[in-house]
Design a protein around this motif. Structure first.
Motif, PDB file in Angstrom:
ATOM      1  N   MET A   1       1.131  -1.280  -0.012  1.00 38.36           N
ATOM      2  CA  MET A   1       0.152  -0.060   0.172  1.00 38.36           C
ATOM      3  C   MET A   1       0.813   1.191   0.030  1.00 38.36           C
ATOM      4  SD  MET A   1      -2.374   1.493   3.158  1.00 38.36           S
ATOM      5  CE  MET A   1      -3.829   0.805   2.538  1.00 38.36           C
ATOM      6  N   ASN A   2       0.752   2.044  -0.882  1.00 35.96           N
ATOM      7  CA  ASN A   2       1.394   3.582  -0.893  1.00 35.96           C
ATOM      8  C   ASN A   2       0.660   4.446  -0.241  1.00 35.96           C
ATOM      9  OD1 ASN A   2       2.411   5.865  -1.681  1.00 35.96           O
ATOM     10  ND2 ASN A   2       3.058   4.840  -3.646  1.00 35.96           N
ATOM     11  N   VAL A   3       1.026   4.779   1.058  1.00 41.60           N
ATOM     12  CA  VAL A   3       0.333   5.407   2.104  1.00 41.60           C
ATOM     13  C   VAL A   3       0.391   7.007   1.297  1.00 41.60           C
ATOM     14  CG1 VAL A   3       0.433   6.642   4.316  1.00 41.60           C
ATOM     15  CG2 VAL A   3       1.065   4.063   4.013  1.00 41.60           C
ATOM     16  N   LEU A   4       1.287   7.349   0.920  1.00 39.33           N
ATOM     17  CA  LEU A   4       1.463   8.857  -0.166  1.00 39.33           C
ATOM     18  C   LEU A   4       0.557   9.096  -0.788  1.00 39.33           C
ATOM     19  CD1 LEU A   4       2.894  11.447   0.236  1.00 39.33           C
ATOM     20  CD2 LEU A   4       4.404  10.514  -1.592  1.00 39.33           C
ATOM     21  N   MET A   5       0.142   7.885  -1.645  1.00 44.54           N
ATOM     22  CA  MET A   5      -0.866   8.190  -2.612  1.00 44.54           C
ATOM     23  C   MET A   5      -2.332   8.234  -1.878  1.00 44.54           C
ATOM     24  SD  MET A   5       0.182   5.518  -5.463  1.00 44.54           S
ATOM     25  CE  MET A   5      -1.340   5.623  -6.292  1.00 44.54           C
ATOM     26  N   LEU A   6      -2.300   7.315  -0.880  1.00 42.23           N
ATOM     27  CA  LEU A   6      -3.707   7.488  -0.119  1.00 42.23           C
ATOM     28  C   LEU A   6      -3.921   9.027   0.521  1.00 42.23           C
ATOM     29  CD1 LEU A   6      -4.106   4.094   1.947  1.00 42.23           C
ATOM     30  CD2 LEU A   6      -5.449   5.162   0.042  1.00 42.23           C
ATOM     31  N   TRP A   7      -2.800   9.191   0.976  1.00 42.82           N
ATOM     32  CA  TRP A   7      -2.973  10.883   1.512  1.00 42.82           C
ATOM     33  C   TRP A   7      -3.082  11.710   0.437  1.00 42.82           C
ATOM     34  CZ3 TRP A   7      -4.200  13.495   5.583  1.00 42.82           C
ATOM     35  CH2 TRP A   7      -3.966  14.550   5.799  1.00 42.82           C
ATOM     36  N   ARG A   8      -2.546  11.832  -0.509  1.00 49.03           N
ATOM     37  CA  ARG A   8      -2.724  12.672  -1.613  1.00 49.03           C
ATOM     38  C   ARG A   8      -4.246  12.659  -1.945  1.00 49.03           C
ATOM     39  NH1 ARG A   8       2.802  11.932  -4.939  1.00 49.03           N
ATOM     40  NH2 ARG A   8       4.066  13.152  -3.560  1.00 49.03           N
ATOM     41  N   ALA A  18      -9.161  17.490   9.177  1.00 46.06           N
ATOM     42  CA  ALA A  18      -9.080  16.382  10.124  1.00 46.06           C
ATOM     43  C   ALA A  18      -9.712  15.294   9.516  1.00 46.06           C
ATOM     44  CB  ALA A  18      -9.735  16.754  11.564  1.00 46.06           C
ATOM     45  N   GLN A  19     -10.911  15.570   8.593  1.00 46.43           N
ATOM     46  CA  GLN A  19     -11.617  14.596   7.924  1.00 46.43           C
ATOM     47  C   GLN A  19     -10.808  13.814   7.091  1.00 46.43           C
ATOM     48  OE1 GLN A  19     -14.720  16.355   5.599  1.00 46.43           O
ATOM     49  NE2 GLN A  19     -16.070  14.923   6.235  1.00 46.43           N
ATOM     50  N   ALA A  20      -9.719  14.332   6.431  1.00 45.54           N
ATOM     51  CA  ALA A  20      -8.746  13.794   5.402  1.00 45.54           C
ATOM     52  C   ALA A  20      -7.898  12.586   6.404  1.00 45.54           C
ATOM     53  CB  ALA A  20      -7.846  14.771   4.770  1.00 45.54           C
ATOM     54  N   ILE A  25      -6.804   6.922   8.261  1.00 48.19           N
ATOM     55  CA  ILE A  25      -6.707   6.106   9.375  1.00 48.19           C
ATOM     56  C   ILE A  25      -7.501   4.867   8.966  1.00 48.19           C
ATOM     57  CG2 ILE A  25      -7.175   5.935  11.749  1.00 48.19           C
ATOM     58  CD1 ILE A  25      -5.782   8.572  12.263  1.00 48.19           C
ATOM     59  N   ARG A  26      -8.885   5.157   8.711  1.00 53.31           N
ATOM     60  CA  ARG A  26      -9.671   4.315   8.392  1.00 53.31           C
ATOM     61  C   ARG A  26      -9.202   3.325   7.248  1.00 53.31           C
ATOM     62  NH1 ARG A  26     -13.571   8.263   8.430  1.00 53.31           N
ATOM     63  NH2 ARG A  26     -13.583   8.565   6.182  1.00 53.31           N
ATOM     64  N   SER A  27      -8.630   3.677   6.073  1.00 50.38           N
ATOM     65  CA  SER A  27      -7.811   3.000   5.021  1.00 50.38           C
ATOM     66  C   SER A  27      -6.850   2.241   5.588  1.00 50.38           C
ATOM     67  CB  SER A  27      -7.469   3.758   3.864  1.00 50.38           C
ATOM     68  OG  SER A  27      -8.466   4.586   3.269  1.00 50.38           O
ATOM     69  N   LEU A  28      -5.902   2.741   6.571  1.00 46.99           N
ATOM     70  CA  LEU A  28      -4.973   1.966   7.002  1.00 46.99           C
ATOM     71  C   LEU A  28      -5.513   0.833   7.953  1.00 46.99           C
ATOM     72  CD1 LEU A  28      -2.352   4.864   7.864  1.00 46.99           C
ATOM     73  CD2 LEU A  28      -2.177   3.193   5.755  1.00 46.99           C
ATOM     74  N   ASP A  29      -6.367   1.145   8.788  1.00 45.96           N
ATOM     75  CA  ASP A  29      -7.019   0.001   9.602  1.00 45.96           C
ATOM     76  C   ASP A  29      -7.522  -0.940   8.823  1.00 45.96           C
ATOM     77  OD1 ASP A  29      -6.302   1.284  11.833  1.00 45.96           O
ATOM     78  OD2 ASP A  29      -8.363   2.266  12.318  1.00 45.96           O
ATOM     79  N   TYR A  30      -8.295  -0.594   7.786  1.00 47.13           N
ATOM     80  CA  TYR A  30      -8.928  -1.694   6.824  1.00 47.13           C
ATOM     81  C   TYR A  30      -7.724  -2.666   6.199  1.00 47.13           C
ATOM     82  CZ  TYR A  30     -11.150  -3.651   2.631  1.00 47.13           C
ATOM     83  OH  TYR A  30     -11.690  -4.514   1.841  1.00 47.13           O
ATOM     84  N   CYS A  31      -6.689  -2.005   5.683  1.00 47.17           N
ATOM     85  CA  CYS A  31      -5.723  -2.819   5.214  1.00 47.17           C
ATOM     86  C   CYS A  31      -5.086  -3.778   6.268  1.00 47.17           C
ATOM     87  CB  CYS A  31      -4.487  -1.980   4.454  1.00 47.17           C
ATOM     88  SG  CYS A  31      -5.235  -1.186   3.091  1.00 47.17           S
ATOM     89  N   GLU A  32      -4.877  -3.064   7.243  1.00 43.40           N
ATOM     90  CA  GLU A  32      -4.330  -3.877   8.599  1.00 43.40           C
ATOM     91  C   GLU A  32      -5.176  -5.282   8.843  1.00 43.40           C
ATOM     92  OE1 GLU A  32      -2.075  -3.024  12.651  1.00 43.40           O
ATOM     93  OE2 GLU A  32      -3.947  -1.994  12.299  1.00 43.40           O
ATOM     94  N   ARG A  33      -6.483  -4.944   8.851  1.00 44.24           N
ATOM     95  CA  ARG A  33      -7.282  -5.972   9.198  1.00 44.24           C
ATOM     96  C   ARG A  33      -7.362  -7.212   8.205  1.00 44.24           C
ATOM     97  NH1 ARG A  33     -11.312  -2.764  10.107  1.00 44.24           N
ATOM     98  NH2 ARG A  33     -12.327  -2.693   8.151  1.00 44.24           N
TER      99      ARG A  33
END
Length: 62
Positions: A1-8, A18-20, A25-33
């Motif tokens: 997963m490319n976190v920088l791409m998700l953040w952009r 804060a919404q971004a 964080i939701r995306s990262l939690d999903y991938c971790e799950r």
């Protein structure tokens, strides 16, 4: 997963808010799950029993 791409992507969608951050964080939690589920499945195939941590209902510690 490319976190920088998700953040952009999240910044384009929500702006730098804060919404971004929450979306990221939701995306990262999903991938971790997903990773935990795959690991638990492989563990079950290899050892013939569920992953002890998941069988006990343990939570992820960060």
């Amino acid at each position: 997963m490319n976190v920088l791409m998700l953040w952009r992507h999240d910044k384009r969608s929500y702006g730098r808010t804060a919404q971004a951050e929450k979306a990221l964080i939701r995306s990262l939690d999903y991938c971790e799950r997903l990773e935990r589920d795959v690991f638990a499945a492989r563990y079950g195939e290899q050892y013939g029993m569920p992953l002890p941590h998941m069988a006990a209902g343990g939570t992820v510690q960060r």
